[in-house]
Scaffold this motif. Structure first.
Motif, PDB file in Angstrom:
ATOM      1  N   PRO A 128      47.242  27.682  48.341  1.00 29.88           N
ATOM      2  CA  PRO A 128      48.711  27.615  48.390  1.00 29.88           C
ATOM      3  C   PRO A 128      49.206  29.083  47.356  1.00 29.88           C
ATOM      4  CG  PRO A 128      47.975  25.663  47.456  1.00 29.88           C
ATOM      5  CD  PRO A 128      46.399  26.701  47.478  1.00 29.88           C
ATOM      6  N   THR A 129      50.416  29.629  47.898  1.00 34.52           N
ATOM      7  CA  THR A 129      50.755  30.918  47.316  1.00 34.52           C
ATOM      8  C   THR A 129      50.943  30.853  45.792  1.00 34.52           C
ATOM      9  OG1 THR A 129      51.730  31.548  49.325  1.00 34.52           O
ATOM     10  CG2 THR A 129      52.372  32.543  47.557  1.00 34.52           C
ATOM     11  N   ASP A 130      51.553  29.613  45.441  1.00 35.16           N
ATOM     12  CA  ASP A 130      51.885  29.705  43.938  1.00 35.16           C
ATOM     13  C   ASP A 130      50.712  29.472  43.130  1.00 35.16           C
ATOM     14  OD1 ASP A 130      54.531  30.006  44.422  1.00 35.16           O
ATOM     15  OD2 ASP A 130      55.158  27.549  44.078  1.00 35.16           O
ATOM     16  N   HIS A 131      49.879  28.754  43.558  1.00 37.86           N
ATOM     17  CA  HIS A 131      48.618  28.528  42.869  1.00 37.86           C
ATOM     18  C   HIS A 131      47.667  29.811  42.695  1.00 37.86           C
ATOM     19  CE1 HIS A 131      45.357  26.373  40.869  1.00 37.86           C
ATOM     20  NE2 HIS A 131      44.560  26.487  41.977  1.00 37.86           N
ATOM     21  N   GLN A 132      47.614  30.327  43.593  1.00 39.58           N
ATOM     22  CA  GLN A 132      46.416  31.718  43.854  1.00 39.58           C
ATOM     23  C   GLN A 132      47.363  32.609  43.341  1.00 39.58           C
ATOM     24  OE1 GLN A 132      43.735  29.800  44.729  1.00 39.58           O
ATOM     25  NE2 GLN A 132      43.199  31.733  45.483  1.00 39.58           N
ATOM     26  N   GLN A 133      48.733  32.814  43.249  1.00 39.63           N
ATOM     27  CA  GLN A 133      49.261  34.030  42.375  1.00 39.63           C
ATOM     28  C   GLN A 133      49.442  33.706  41.186  1.00 39.63           C
ATOM     29  OE1 GLN A 133      50.924  36.659  43.968  1.00 39.63           O
ATOM     30  NE2 GLN A 133      50.793  37.274  41.830  1.00 39.63           N
ATOM     31  N   LEU A 134      49.315  32.292  40.393  1.00 42.49           N
ATOM     32  CA  LEU A 134      48.859  32.322  38.999  1.00 42.49           C
ATOM     33  C   LEU A 134      47.618  32.943  38.582  1.00 42.49           C
ATOM     34  CD1 LEU A 134      50.412  28.696  38.585  1.00 42.49           C
ATOM     35  CD2 LEU A 134      51.112  30.537  37.578  1.00 42.49           C
ATOM     36  N   LYS A 135      46.552  32.653  39.500  1.00 46.22           N
ATOM     37  CA  LYS A 135      45.353  32.890  39.179  1.00 46.22           C
ATOM     38  C   LYS A 135      45.334  34.783  39.177  1.00 46.22           C
ATOM     39  CE  LYS A 135      43.029  29.518  41.700  1.00 46.22           C
ATOM     40  NZ  LYS A 135      42.102  28.966  42.779  1.00 46.22           N
ATOM     41  N   ASN A 148      51.312  44.869  46.189  1.00 45.31           N
ATOM     42  CA  ASN A 148      51.783  44.884  47.494  1.00 45.31           C
ATOM     43  C   ASN A 148      50.628  44.548  48.676  1.00 45.31           C
ATOM     44  OD1 ASN A 148      54.521  45.237  47.124  1.00 45.31           O
ATOM     45  ND2 ASN A 148      54.151  47.540  46.929  1.00 45.31           N
ATOM     46  N   THR A 149      49.479  44.803  48.321  1.00 49.08           N
ATOM     47  CA  THR A 149      48.279  44.484  48.937  1.00 49.08           C
ATOM     48  C   THR A 149      47.553  43.400  48.738  1.00 49.08           C
ATOM     49  OG1 THR A 149      46.627  45.545  47.563  1.00 49.08           O
ATOM     50  CG2 THR A 149      47.929  46.917  49.110  1.00 49.08           C
ATOM     51  N   HIS A 150      48.292  42.229  48.219  1.00 43.10           N
ATOM     52  CA  HIS A 150      47.776  40.978  47.803  1.00 43.10           C
ATOM     53  C   HIS A 150      48.172  39.868  49.007  1.00 43.10           C
ATOM     54  CE1 HIS A 150      47.642  41.567  43.200  1.00 43.10           C
ATOM     55  NE2 HIS A 150      47.134  42.435  44.033  1.00 43.10           N
ATOM     56  N   HIS A 151      47.242  39.399  49.756  1.00 45.56           N
ATOM     57  CA  HIS A 151      47.386  38.496  50.847  1.00 45.56           C
ATOM     58  C   HIS A 151      46.849  37.176  50.556  1.00 45.56           C
ATOM     59  CE1 HIS A 151      47.485  42.632  52.454  1.00 45.56           C
ATOM     60  NE2 HIS A 151      48.559  42.125  53.387  1.00 45.56           N
ATOM     61  N   ILE A 152      47.811  36.349  50.548  1.00 46.43           N
ATOM     62  CA  ILE A 152      47.445  34.862  50.397  1.00 46.43           C
ATOM     63  C   ILE A 152      47.824  34.053  51.651  1.00 46.43           C
ATOM     64  CG2 ILE A 152      48.073  32.569  48.724  1.00 46.43           C
ATOM     65  CD1 ILE A 152      49.110  34.747  46.655  1.00 46.43           C
ATOM     66  N   SER A 153      46.707  32.912  51.907  1.00 45.37           N
ATOM     67  CA  SER A 153      46.939  32.163  53.067  1.00 45.37           C
ATOM     68  C   SER A 153      48.112  31.678  53.567  1.00 45.37           C
ATOM     69  CB  SER A 153      45.626  31.411  53.491  1.00 45.37           C
ATOM     70  OG  SER A 153      45.752  30.359  52.433  1.00 45.37           O
ATOM     71  N   GLU A 154      48.755  30.819  52.647  1.00 49.01           N
ATOM     72  CA  GLU A 154      49.932  30.153  52.929  1.00 49.01           C
ATOM     73  C   GLU A 154      51.084  31.142  53.073  1.00 49.01           C
ATOM     74  OE1 GLU A 154      51.821  26.518  50.613  1.00 49.01           O
ATOM     75  OE2 GLU A 154      51.918  28.234  49.514  1.00 49.01           O
ATOM     76  N   SER A 155      50.975  32.231  52.571  1.00 47.46           N
ATOM     77  CA  SER A 155      52.131  33.273  52.572  1.00 47.46           C
ATOM     78  C   SER A 155      52.016  34.076  54.039  1.00 47.46           C
ATOM     79  CB  SER A 155      52.180  34.253  51.613  1.00 47.46           C
ATOM     80  OG  SER A 155      52.365  33.648  50.233  1.00 47.46           O
ATOM     81  N   GLN A 167      43.310  40.077  60.508  1.00 50.18           N
ATOM     82  CA  GLN A 167      44.194  40.935  61.152  1.00 50.18           C
ATOM     83  C   GLN A 167      45.554  41.393  60.328  1.00 50.18           C
ATOM     84  OE1 GLN A 167      43.097  42.466  64.113  1.00 50.18           O
ATOM     85  NE2 GLN A 167      44.887  43.791  63.820  1.00 50.18           N
ATOM     86  N   VAL A 168      46.242  40.212  59.859  1.00 48.83           N
ATOM     87  CA  VAL A 168      47.263  40.379  59.089  1.00 48.83           C
ATOM     88  C   VAL A 168      47.215  41.598  58.007  1.00 48.83           C
ATOM     89  CG1 VAL A 168      48.865  39.334  57.170  1.00 48.83           C
ATOM     90  CG2 VAL A 168      48.307  38.149  59.501  1.00 48.83           C
ATOM     91  N   VAL A 169      46.027  41.614  57.363  1.00 51.61           N
ATOM     92  CA  VAL A 169      45.715  42.780  56.292  1.00 51.61           C
ATOM     93  C   VAL A 169      45.684  43.910  57.355  1.00 51.61           C
ATOM     94  CG1 VAL A 169      44.100  43.491  54.747  1.00 51.61           C
ATOM     95  CG2 VAL A 169      44.400  41.042  54.928  1.00 51.61           C
ATOM     96  N   ALA A 170      44.822  44.033  58.084  1.00 51.51           N
ATOM     97  CA  ALA A 170      44.713  45.247  58.764  1.00 51.51           C
ATOM     98  C   ALA A 170      45.945  45.879  59.617  1.00 51.51           C
ATOM     99  CB  ALA A 170      43.871  45.000  60.220  1.00 51.51           C
TER     100      ALA A 170
END
Length: 238
Positions: A128-135, A148-155, A167-170
């Motif tokens: 989840p975005t909120d949970h991973q962002q807290l970490k 700007n290069t942080h990619h979280i699955s929910e987002s 691929q989203v990262v790429a």
């Protein structure tokens, strides 16, 4: 140009530490806690967490129920019973301990080297975005890796091991860019990265054995101390 992309849980930090602290606190009233092999329990906990994660993404299972289930099922696998209430108390303590996590010291050394050499880096993590962002905030990851290069699955709408997540990262980089992924999960990180055409270093801290027919990582290491030299070796091979 190669971009080095990192997993978060059990890669940037040692996830066993908050797990162990939460278990010993939450189940201190149980006689079996003193003799339990918590590392084995942790592996079962991670297995059931990964197993049920797709159901939370699809909405079949709430995140709250999954968090109770994963520890309850891991304990049951070892012959121990725990009530929903007890498992929720564990989850609450686990969340508390996760808010005190720090980047592993040898991972800090690697991140500093990459930053000094101006090697581009990124994050790809499930959750989840909120949970991973807290970490990420607790770990102060943006000190080394641009936020700007942080990619979280929910987002981003896709979860590892789906190649679309990679691929989203790429898509954020020129088409000629190559990628090196670093992660601890064989199923999510190794298979996902290889299916996306990326190189991958597998941080196999728990010495999982691969059979001949299984997809192989480009490099396998079993401890943080071996990570930096292998990352730099792969980057020099460009």
């Amino acid at each position: 140009m190669t971009v080095v992309v990192f997993d978060v849980d059990d890669t940037l930090y040692d996830q066993f530490v908050p797990f162990e602290l939460a278990m010993t606190h939450s189940f201190q009233d149980k006689p079996w806690i003193k003799d339990m092999d918590l590392s084995n329990l942790y592996l079962l906990f991670r297995h059931h967490s990964d197993e049920m994660f797709p159901a939370t993404v699809s909405g079949e299972l709430s995140l709250e129920d999954m968090r109770v289930y994963r520890i309850q099922k891991a304990l049951k696998d070892l012959g121990f019973e725990a009530t929903d209430r007890k498992c929720q108390l564990f989850q609450d303590r686990y969340f508390y301990e996760q808010n005190r996590i720090t980047v592993h010291p040898e991972m800090v050394d690697l991140l500093l080297i990459l930053k000094e050499r101006r090697i581009l880096t990124g994050i790809l993590t499930n959750g989840p975005t909120d949970h991973q962002q807290l970490k990420l905030d607790q770990l102060n990851v943006s000190t080394w890796i641009d936020s700007n290069t942080h990619h979280i699955s929910e987002s981003i709408g896709y979860s590892k091991p789906d190649a679309k997540a990679f691929q989203v990262v790429a898509n954020s980089y020129p088409e000629s860019t190559e990628f090196l992924y670093i992660g601890d999960s064989y199923d999510n990180d190794v298979i996902g990265a290889k299916n996306a055409g990326w190189q991958v270093i597998w941080l196999n801290k728990y010495n999982k054995k691969l059979t001949q027919e299984m997809v192989k990582p480009d490099v396998e290491v079993t401890s943080y101390k071996d990570l930096a030299v292998n990352v730099l070796d792969l980057l020099q091979e460009e």
